[in-house]
Design a protein around this motif. Structure first.
Motif, short mmCIF file in Angstrom:
data_model
loop_
_atom_site.label_atom_id
_atom_site.label_comp_id
_atom_site.label_asym_id
_atom_site.label_seq_id
_atom_site.Cartn_x
_atom_site.Cartn_y
_atom_site.Cartn_z
N SER A 46 0.84 -1.20 0.00
CA SER A 46 0.00 0.00 0.00
C SER A 46 0.88 1.25 0.00
N GLY A 47 1.49 1.52 -1.14
CA GLY A 47 2.27 2.73 -1.30
C GLY A 47 1.42 3.86 -1.86
N ASP B 202 -20.30 0.29 -14.06
CA ASP B 202 -19.69 0.35 -12.74
C ASP B 202 -18.18 0.13 -12.85
N ILE B 203 -17.42 0.96 -12.15
CA ILE B 203 -15.96 0.83 -12.13
C ILE B 203 -15.54 0.50 -10.70
N LYS B 204 -14.91 -0.65 -10.53
CA LYS B 204 -14.52 -1.11 -9.19
C LYS B 204 -13.02 -1.35 -9.15
N ILE B 205 -12.35 -0.70 -8.20
CA ILE B 205 -10.92 -0.93 -7.99
C ILE B 205 -10.76 -1.95 -6.87
N LEU B 206 -10.13 -3.06 -7.18
CA LEU B 206 -9.96 -4.15 -6.22
C LEU B 206 -8.75 -3.90 -5.33
N PRO B 207 -8.68 -4.57 -4.18
CA PRO B 207 -7.46 -4.50 -3.36
C PRO B 207 -6.24 -4.94 -4.16
N HIS B 208 -5.10 -4.33 -3.89
CA HIS B 208 -3.89 -4.62 -4.66
C HIS B 208 -3.46 -6.08 -4.48
N THR C 282 8.67 1.94 0.64
CA THR C 282 7.61 2.92 0.50
C THR C 282 7.69 3.91 1.65
N ARG C 283 7.27 5.15 1.39
CA ARG C 283 7.30 6.16 2.45
C ARG C 283 6.05 6.10 3.33
N LEU C 284 5.03 5.36 2.90
CA LEU C 284 3.80 5.27 3.68
C LEU C 284 3.92 4.22 4.78
N GLU D 196 2.93 -3.55 6.21
CA GLU D 196 2.61 -4.72 5.39
C GLU D 196 3.87 -5.52 5.07
N ALA D 197 4.96 -4.81 4.77
CA ALA D 197 6.22 -5.49 4.48
C ALA D 197 6.72 -6.24 5.71
N GLN D 198 6.62 -5.62 6.87
CA GLN D 198 7.05 -6.26 8.11
C GLN D 198 6.21 -7.51 8.40
#
Length: 243
Positions: free
Chosen positions: A83-84, A108-114, A144-146, A152-154
């Motif tokens: 999640s960057g 309908d336009i749906k953005i799924l989880p990465h 990532t800076r976020l 998530e990486a950890q």
């Protein structure tokens, strides 16, 4: 079985022509995986950056095409691993632009989880590591800076029992390798957590070899990234269909 959904796989993008070959291969494998489930649909790919058209323009174009084919919705799957900024800000902003541009056609336009948010990706990494028993595991992420992406990486490193290091931030991968070797570690299985091979992975491999040559009787195995494989295509289809 006919499907009322069009699918768009979104990647960061690259000027490297080999990157597009990997992406085309993965897209074709994903289409084949859909066909194996007897699902007739339409799937395309898009770049977030380094393309002549913006992602918002691409989504708009894709939505109009799918509408003309009779589809009622499109699903956008970001092939990003954490999640960057791109996942949390850039892609939703481009999706909002496309939604505004297509408001009159009623699709309908749906953005799924990465992609990286799925447990099945973690399972795939575990399978890769298991080929190297008795090795200390090292997971290398771009960075990532976020804070959400860092956590998530950890968590991913914890789930795969791996040490965590980064390409673009601390703890840096090369210093982590040196620390492990200085601590007496003899065998390291290093997994660059990237979608496709590229210049960064070549640089990581070269630096790892340089470090390895400074020590006696050590073994550093570099595991392939996720790549354009049938296994990853199956995970993508699983994500497209369950949401």
């Amino acid at each position: 079985m006919n499907n009322d959904t069009g699918y768009l796989l979104v990647v960061h993008g690259s000027r490297n022509s080999q990157y597009q070959i990997y992406l085309d291969t993965l897209a074709n494998l994903t289409r084949q995986a859909l066909e194996k489930k007897a699902i007739k649909s339409h799937l395309e790919t898009a770049y977030l950056e380094l393309s002549q058209q913006s992602l918002g323009q691409k989504i708009t174009e894709f939505a109009h095409f799918c509408h003309e084919k009779g589809y009622k919705q499109i699903k956008i799957l970001p092939l990003f691993l954490f999640s960057g900024t791109h996942v949390m800000e850039d892609i939703p902003e481009e999706g909002a632009i496309a939604l505004k541009n297509t408001s009159k056609i009623g699709i309908d336009i749906k953005i799924l989880p990465h992609l990286g948010s799925e447990d099945s990706v973690t399972d795939l990494l575990e399978q890769k590591y298991q080929k190297y028993p008795n090795h200390t595991r090292l997971l290398i992420s771009h960075g990532t800076r976020l804070e959400k992406g860092k956590k998530e990486a950890q968590l991913l490193a914890q789930k795969t029992s791996a040490k965590l290091a980064f390409w673009s931030m601390n703890p840096c991968y090369d210093q982590t390798i040196i620390h492990l070797l200085e601590s007496g570690t003899k065998n390291i299985a290093m997994l660059p957590y990237f979608l496709f091979p590229g210049k960064i992975l070549k640089a990581i491999a070269l630096r790892a070899e340089e470090i390895k040559n400074q020590y006696d009787n050590v073994n550093i195995q570099i595991i392939d990234p996720l790549g354009a494989t049938p296994e990853l295509a199956d995970i993508i289809v699983e994500n497209l269909l369950k949401q």
